[in-house]
Design an enzyme around this catalytic site. Structure first.
Site, PDB file in Angstrom:
ATOM      1  N   CYS A   1    -119.700  69.062  44.745  1.00  0.00           N
ATOM      2  CA  CYS A   1    -119.009  70.863  44.281  1.00  0.00           C
ATOM      3  C   CYS A   1    -117.552  70.003  43.567  1.00  0.00           C
ATOM      4  O   CYS A   1    -116.904  69.058  44.323  1.00  0.00           O
ATOM      5  CB  CYS A   1    -118.959  70.968  44.660  1.00  0.00           C
ATOM      6  SG  CYS A   1    -120.908  71.214  45.369  1.00  0.00           S
TER       7      CYS A   1
ATOM      8  N   ARG B   1    -117.840  66.133  38.865  1.00  0.00           N
ATOM      9  CA  ARG B   1    -118.875  66.376  40.203  1.00  0.00           C
ATOM     10  C   ARG B   1    -120.024  67.365  40.618  1.00  0.00           C
ATOM     11  O   ARG B   1    -120.148  67.005  41.490  1.00  0.00           O
ATOM     12  CB  ARG B   1    -117.157  66.870  41.391  1.00  0.00           C
ATOM     13  CG  ARG B   1    -115.670  66.602  41.410  1.00  0.00           C
ATOM     14  CD  ARG B   1    -114.357  66.466  42.230  1.00  0.00           C
ATOM     15  NE  ARG B   1    -115.289  67.076  43.652  1.00  0.00           N
ATOM     16  CZ  ARG B   1    -115.390  65.846  44.218  1.00  0.00           C
ATOM     17  NH1 ARG B   1    -114.250  65.287  43.902  1.00  0.00           N
ATOM     18  NH2 ARG B   1    -115.261  65.786  45.883  1.00  0.00           N
TER      19      ARG B   1
ATOM     20  N   TRP C   1    -122.949  71.459  42.628  1.00  0.00           N
ATOM     21  CA  TRP C   1    -124.178  70.376  42.357  1.00  0.00           C
ATOM     22  C   TRP C   1    -124.917  71.316  43.392  1.00  0.00           C
ATOM     23  O   TRP C   1    -124.946  70.974  44.806  1.00  0.00           O
ATOM     24  CB  TRP C   1    -123.425  69.373  42.212  1.00  0.00           C
ATOM     25  CG  TRP C   1    -124.225  68.231  42.508  1.00  0.00           C
ATOM     26  CD1 TRP C   1    -125.235  67.811  41.364  1.00  0.00           C
ATOM     27  CD2 TRP C   1    -125.339  67.600  43.419  1.00  0.00           C
ATOM     28  NE1 TRP C   1    -126.135  67.170  40.854  1.00  0.00           N
ATOM     29  CE2 TRP C   1    -126.544  66.466  42.515  1.00  0.00           C
ATOM     30  CE3 TRP C   1    -125.467  68.123  44.410  1.00  0.00           C
ATOM     31  CZ2 TRP C   1    -127.307  66.037  42.758  1.00  0.00           C
ATOM     32  CZ3 TRP C   1    -126.589  66.791  45.316  1.00  0.00           C
ATOM     33  CH2 TRP C   1    -127.608  66.150  44.532  1.00  0.00           C
TER      34      TRP C   1
ATOM     35  N   ASN D   1    -116.699  73.002  49.465  1.00  0.00           N
ATOM     36  CA  ASN D   1    -117.769  71.947  49.112  1.00  0.00           C
ATOM     37  C   ASN D   1    -118.431  70.779  50.034  1.00  0.00           C
ATOM     38  O   ASN D   1    -117.235  71.021  51.171  1.00  0.00           O
ATOM     39  CB  ASN D   1    -117.156  70.509  48.588  1.00  0.00           C
ATOM     40  CG  ASN D   1    -117.598  69.671  48.371  1.00  0.00           C
ATOM     41  OD1 ASN D   1    -118.342  68.725  47.731  1.00  0.00           O
ATOM     42  ND2 ASN D   1    -116.406  68.451  47.906  1.00  0.00           N
ATOM     43  N   GLY D   2    -119.146  70.296  51.035  1.00  0.00           N
ATOM     44  CA  GLY D   2    -119.580  69.680  51.761  1.00  0.00           C
ATOM     45  C   GLY D   2    -121.365  70.143  51.741  1.00  0.00           C
ATOM     46  O   GLY D   2    -122.092  70.809  50.985  1.00  0.00           O
TER      47      GLY D   2
ATOM     48  N   GLU E   1    -127.553  46.638  37.236  1.00  0.00           N
ATOM     49  CA  GLU E   1    -127.128  47.568  36.634  1.00  0.00           C
ATOM     50  C   GLU E   1    -126.736  48.242  35.249  1.00  0.00           C
ATOM     51  O   GLU E   1    -127.084  49.742  34.863  1.00  0.00           O
ATOM     52  CB  GLU E   1    -125.253  47.075  36.919  1.00  0.00           C
ATOM     53  CG  GLU E   1    -124.372  47.769  36.083  1.00  0.00           C
ATOM     54  CD  GLU E   1    -123.669  49.509  37.517  1.00  0.00           C
ATOM     55  OE1 GLU E   1    -124.874  49.363  38.323  1.00  0.00           O
ATOM     56  OE2 GLU E   1    -123.011  50.303  36.423  1.00  0.00           O
TER      57      GLU E   1
ATOM     58  N   LYS F   1    -127.547  52.353  34.431  1.00  0.00           N
ATOM     59  CA  LYS F   1    -126.613  52.976  33.309  1.00  0.00           C
ATOM     60  C   LYS F   1    -127.625  53.853  32.323  1.00  0.00           C
ATOM     61  O   LYS F   1    -127.983  54.901  31.756  1.00  0.00           O
ATOM     62  CB  LYS F   1    -126.135  51.910  32.337  1.00  0.00           C
ATOM     63  CG  LYS F   1    -124.818  51.138  33.170  1.00  0.00           C
ATOM     64  CD  LYS F   1    -123.554  52.144  33.379  1.00  0.00           C
ATOM     65  CE  LYS F   1    -123.446  53.444  34.484  1.00  0.00           C
ATOM     66  NZ  LYS F   1    -123.701  52.739  35.952  1.00  0.00           N
TER      67      LYS F   1
ATOM     68  N   GLU G   1    -129.389  56.574  33.989  1.00  0.00           N
ATOM     69  CA  GLU G   1    -129.052  57.960  34.483  1.00  0.00           C
ATOM     70  C   GLU G   1    -128.401  58.630  33.429  1.00  0.00           C
ATOM     71  O   GLU G   1    -128.124  59.586  33.116  1.00  0.00           O
ATOM     72  CB  GLU G   1    -127.534  57.709  35.665  1.00  0.00           C
ATOM     73  CG  GLU G   1    -126.641  56.462  34.689  1.00  0.00           C
ATOM     74  CD  GLU G   1    -125.220  56.268  35.858  1.00  0.00           C
ATOM     75  OE1 GLU G   1    -125.579  57.184  36.605  1.00  0.00           O
ATOM     76  OE2 GLU G   1    -125.700  55.336  35.718  1.00  0.00           O
TER      77      GLU G   1
ATOM     78  N   HIS H   1    -145.283  38.774  39.073  1.00  0.00           N
ATOM     79  CA  HIS H   1    -145.625  39.095  40.177  1.00  0.00           C
ATOM     80  C   HIS H   1    -146.188  40.430  41.036  1.00  0.00           C
ATOM     81  O   HIS H   1    -146.397  40.966  41.469  1.00  0.00           O
ATOM     82  CB  HIS H   1    -144.988  38.649  41.878  1.00  0.00           C
ATOM     83  CG  HIS H   1    -145.006  37.836  42.100  1.00  0.00           C
ATOM     84  ND1 HIS H   1    -145.533  36.227  42.358  1.00  0.00           N
ATOM     85  CD2 HIS H   1    -143.731  36.141  41.850  1.00  0.00           C
ATOM     86  CE1 HIS H   1    -144.818  35.039  42.858  1.00  0.00           C
ATOM     87  NE2 HIS H   1    -144.182  35.041  42.612  1.00  0.00           N
TER      88      HIS H   1
ATOM     89  N   LYS I   1    -119.762  62.849  40.095  1.00  0.00           N
ATOM     90  CA  LYS I   1    -119.544  61.819  40.067  1.00  0.00           C
ATOM     91  C   LYS I   1    -119.158  61.120  41.376  1.00  0.00           C
ATOM     92  O   LYS I   1    -119.523  59.847  41.301  1.00  0.00           O
ATOM     93  CB  LYS I   1    -118.320  62.338  39.288  1.00  0.00           C
ATOM     94  CG  LYS I   1    -117.786  60.931  39.090  1.00  0.00           C
ATOM     95  CD  LYS I   1    -118.175  59.747  38.302  1.00  0.00           C
ATOM     96  CE  LYS I   1    -117.071  58.074  38.174  1.00  0.00           C
ATOM     97  NZ  LYS I   1    -117.774  57.597  37.625  1.00  0.00           N
TER      98      LYS I   1
HETATM   99  C1  AGP Z   1    -123.040  55.611  38.971  1.00  0.00           C
HETATM  100  O1  AGP Z   1    -122.789  55.388  37.854  1.00  0.00           O
HETATM  101  C2  AGP Z   1    -123.289  56.259  39.451  1.00  0.00           C
HETATM  102  N1  AGP Z   1    -122.720  57.417  39.258  1.00  0.00           N
HETATM  103  C3  AGP Z   1    -123.241  56.548  40.982  1.00  0.00           C
HETATM  104  O2  AGP Z   1    -124.788  55.299  41.365  1.00  0.00           O
HETATM  105  C4  AGP Z   1    -122.474  55.345  42.150  1.00  0.00           C
HETATM  106  O3  AGP Z   1    -122.215  54.607  41.399  1.00  0.00           O
HETATM  107  C5  AGP Z   1    -122.491  56.154  43.553  1.00  0.00           C
HETATM  108  O4  AGP Z   1    -122.639  57.238  43.738  1.00  0.00           O
HETATM  109  C6  AGP Z   1    -121.689  55.558  44.230  1.00  0.00           C
HETATM  110  O5  AGP Z   1    -120.404  56.343  43.736  1.00  0.00           O
HETATM  111  P1  AGP Z   1    -118.972  55.258  44.790  1.00  0.00           P
HETATM  112  O6  AGP Z   1    -118.990  54.537  43.925  1.00  0.00           O
HETATM  113  O7  AGP Z   1    -118.041  56.558  44.673  1.00  0.00           O
HETATM  114  O8  AGP Z   1    -119.036  55.653  46.075  1.00  0.00           O
END
Ligand code: AGP
Length: 614
Positions: free
Chosen positions: A2, A27, A77, A103-104, A487, A491, A494, A510, A609
């Site tokens: 958050c 966030r 969030w 936040n937390g 990766e 992308k 997400e 397999h 994020k």
């Molecule tokens: C990647 O596109 C995502 N936003 C997510 O997987 C991110 O890489 C992951 O949460 C790790 O975040 P960080 O690199 O800030 O630790």
């Protein structure tokens, strides 16, 4: 997960709060709210959904809010309780005079809440946060001192929090504290700000201090007072933030993600210019304290990370094992922290994190430090919690990354791993000078190759349009590019919500090959090198099951046109550096598919994020 903001000073607070929240939308963005002290009365405004809903709501309350000069705000969030208006922050105590944003995660909130209910507290929401409001109110009723109430109440809390607190009895006081979650205090002229992250305050001031765990700051529009958890007054250490507001504008691009993809050539140049002065000189990693002796005694290297950063770690494993001959394990932080890890003083533990605030990785790092391991952090935020824990630090200097989907930070992490692996090889003497120089020369020309891909993005836009309606997507690769396949799939998942999966190409037969038919696109990362022929034969196996075939390749072999329905061509590159080149088209492919589908590219549903909760 958050974002919180706060302001106290001489300006009208509402716009400062909402604009601060807008800068923190990456966030979390499922609900938001503010509390202000207007004419000695706490007023709260909350809205479900996007921040704009709160801004629209406030348009109807200008008259009764414009006089307010102090307030706190929150963008959410959801962790505990659905993203409804009732669960949106700020939250208050029973009487409504004390108000907080958080936040937390409060890990012991259930037992605290049960106890508070037995004492007659009335709860309105399902959140863990509301528990904290009641706890502070209880202490305030005893002390009549807001700062002390916050200090005493937070001693009962377990978990992570960054808190902003106000009370109707003190219209010109703002109290803030934190533990295991980021919080910085902006210092202006006759005004102060609190924020979860730099973007919320950088347009107002570059002077800031980062609170340490359990410190409590009390702000008025005249002064700030800082104490620790034992009520000892401290001298605030004010820093100058190394960021510019311009990083927070789209600079004409439709989305931050597209802008950040296009920044990548310069990001690579910036990293190299600060660490690789020229190709026949040693790599310079000023904040890495790894001596020849330390490296000689290393029994293994453990890399821990989450999400995209874990994929960068997988490439890092490949490089360090190849250049240095030291065994490397890579593990998701969330798995690492819950098993009996075998790390000791002869283990180098590398934490990789764009934000430097990912809770799972922070926990893993702290566990490793407790076992005496040397902890090296690779991060985009040298001001983060993780960076402050580090024995050695490799800042990736990618600039603020606003889009939730990591792009430039991934490439910057890769480049940082190349430099770290080369640095370690030079210290260890495990690579001959000719090889070292050849790899450095290849690194230096990478930005131009990335620019060539960006200059021919129409081929990728065309591919995106053809495959944008697919429901599933498979990426296959081998060797150093298996991480690229993972990766690339992440992308696409997400930001377009398409079910994309990366597989080692050799694993297709397999099991996953059973899924293949004409509805399933298979993208093969087919880069020149020792596994090229192997991947080609795996692609042929997929083709034989009528899958739609896409090649991402630097090969000019005309035969590929018989096998593949679509070919994405990239520049020639040494196989060991191909993850950087191969990733760019996959970022663009995901972007254009999501854009074509009309998705919220920079703020995908359910994501945030920085995952600052476990
Ligand atoms: C990647 O596109 C995502 N936003 C997510 O997987 C991110 O890489 C992951 O949460 C790790 O975040 P960080 O690199 O800030 O630790």
């Amino acid at each position: 997960m958050c974002g919180i903001v706060g302001y106290i000073g001489s300006k009208s607070v509402v716009g400062i709060l909402t604009e601060g929240l807008r800068k923190l939308e990456y966030r979390g963005y499922d609900s938001s709210g503010i509390a202000i002290n207007a004419d000695n009365e706490i007023k709260i405004y909350k809205a479900e959904g996007k921040l704009q809903n709160l801004v629209d709501l406030l348009q109807g309350h200008v008259k009764e809010t414009q006089s307010a000069k102090a307030g706190i705000g929150h963008i959410r969030w959801a962790t505990h309780g659905a993203p409804t208006e009732v669960n949106a922050h700020p939250h208050t105590c029973s009487c409504g005079k004390l108000v907080i944003v958080h936040n937390g995660i409060i890990e012991n909130f259930k037992e605290l809440k049960e106890d508070l209910i037995k004492q007659g507290c009335v709860f309105r929401s399902q959140t863990d946060t509301e528990t904290v409001a009641h706890l502070i109110a209880q202490e305030y009723n005893k002390t009549k001192d807001l700062t002390q109430a916050v200090r005493l109440a937070t001693k009962k809390i377990q978990g992570a929090y960054a808190l902003g607190v106000m009370h109707q009895d003190f219209p010109n006081v703002l109290v803030a504290t934190k533990r295991n979650a980021p919080l910085l205090i902006g210092v202006g002229e006759g005004e102060f700000f609190i924020a979860s992250d730099v973007p919320a305050i950088i347009e107002h001031t570059k002077k800031a201090l980062y609170l340490n765990d359990d410190e409590i700051i009390t702000l008025t529009n005249e002064k700030m007072t800082l104490i620790d958890g034992d009520n000892k007054e401290l001298n605030p250490k004010i820093e100058i933030l190394p960021w510019e507001p311009v990083a927070l504008s789209k600079m004409g691009f439709k989305h931050f993600m597209l802008k950040e993809i296009h920044e990548q050539p310069d990001v690579i140049r910036n990293i190299l210019s600060g660490k690789l002065y020229n190709t026949d000189e040693p790599i310079s990693l000023k904040e890495v304290q790894l001596t020849k002796e330390t490296l000689k005694n290393l029994n293994r290297i453990q890399i821990i990370a989450c999400g995209t950063s874990m994929h960068a770690a997988m490439v890092g494993k490949y490089l360090i094992e190849d250049f240095c001959g030291i065994a490397v394990d890579v593990e998701a932080s969330s798995e690492y922290i819950y098993r009996k890890t075998v790390t000791d003083k002869n283990t180098l533990v590398i934490g990789v994190s764009q934000s430097g605030e990912t809770a799972d990785t922070i926990t893993a790092i702290k566990q490793s430090k407790a076992k005496g391991s040397h902890v090296l952090i690779i991060t985009n935020r040298p001001d983060s919690t993780m960076a402050r824990e580090a024995d050695s630090l490799v800042p990736i200097n990618a600039g603020i990354e606003v889009s939730v989907a990591a792009t430039k930070s991934y490439i910057a992490q890769l480049i940082s791993f190349y430099l770290l692996a080369l640095y370690m090889a030079e210290v260890k003497g495990s690579l001959d000078n000719a090889t070292l120089t050849e790899i450095k020369k290849e690194l230096v020309v990478l930005p131009q190759k990335v620019e060539m891909i960006l200059a021919h993005k129409e081929q990728i836009q065309k591919c995106a349009k053809i495959f944008s309606t697919t429901k599933d997507f498979i990426y296959i690769a081998r060797g150093i590019n298996f991480a690229t396949a993972l990766e690339g799939a992440l992308k696409l998942k997400e930001i377009s919500y398409i079910n994309a999966t990366g597989y080692p190409a050799g694993e297709l037969k397999h099991g996953p090959i059973a899924m293949l038919d004409e509805t399933m696109p298979v993208l093969s990362i087919l880069m020149h090198g020792k596994v090229y022929e192997k991947i080609l034969s795996n692609a042929e196996e997929a083709k034989a099951r009528n899958a739609k075939m896409i090649a991402l390749t630097n090969s000019d072999d005309k035969k590929l046109e018989e096998l593949f329905d679509f070919i994405i061509k990239v520049p020639e590159v040494n196989e060991i550096l191909s993850p950087v080149i191969a990733m760019i088209p996959l970022q663009l492919l995901a972007y254009y598919i999501a854009e074509f589908l009309g998705k919220d590219v920079d703020q995908p549903r359910n994501l945030a994020k920085s995952v600052t909760v476990e």
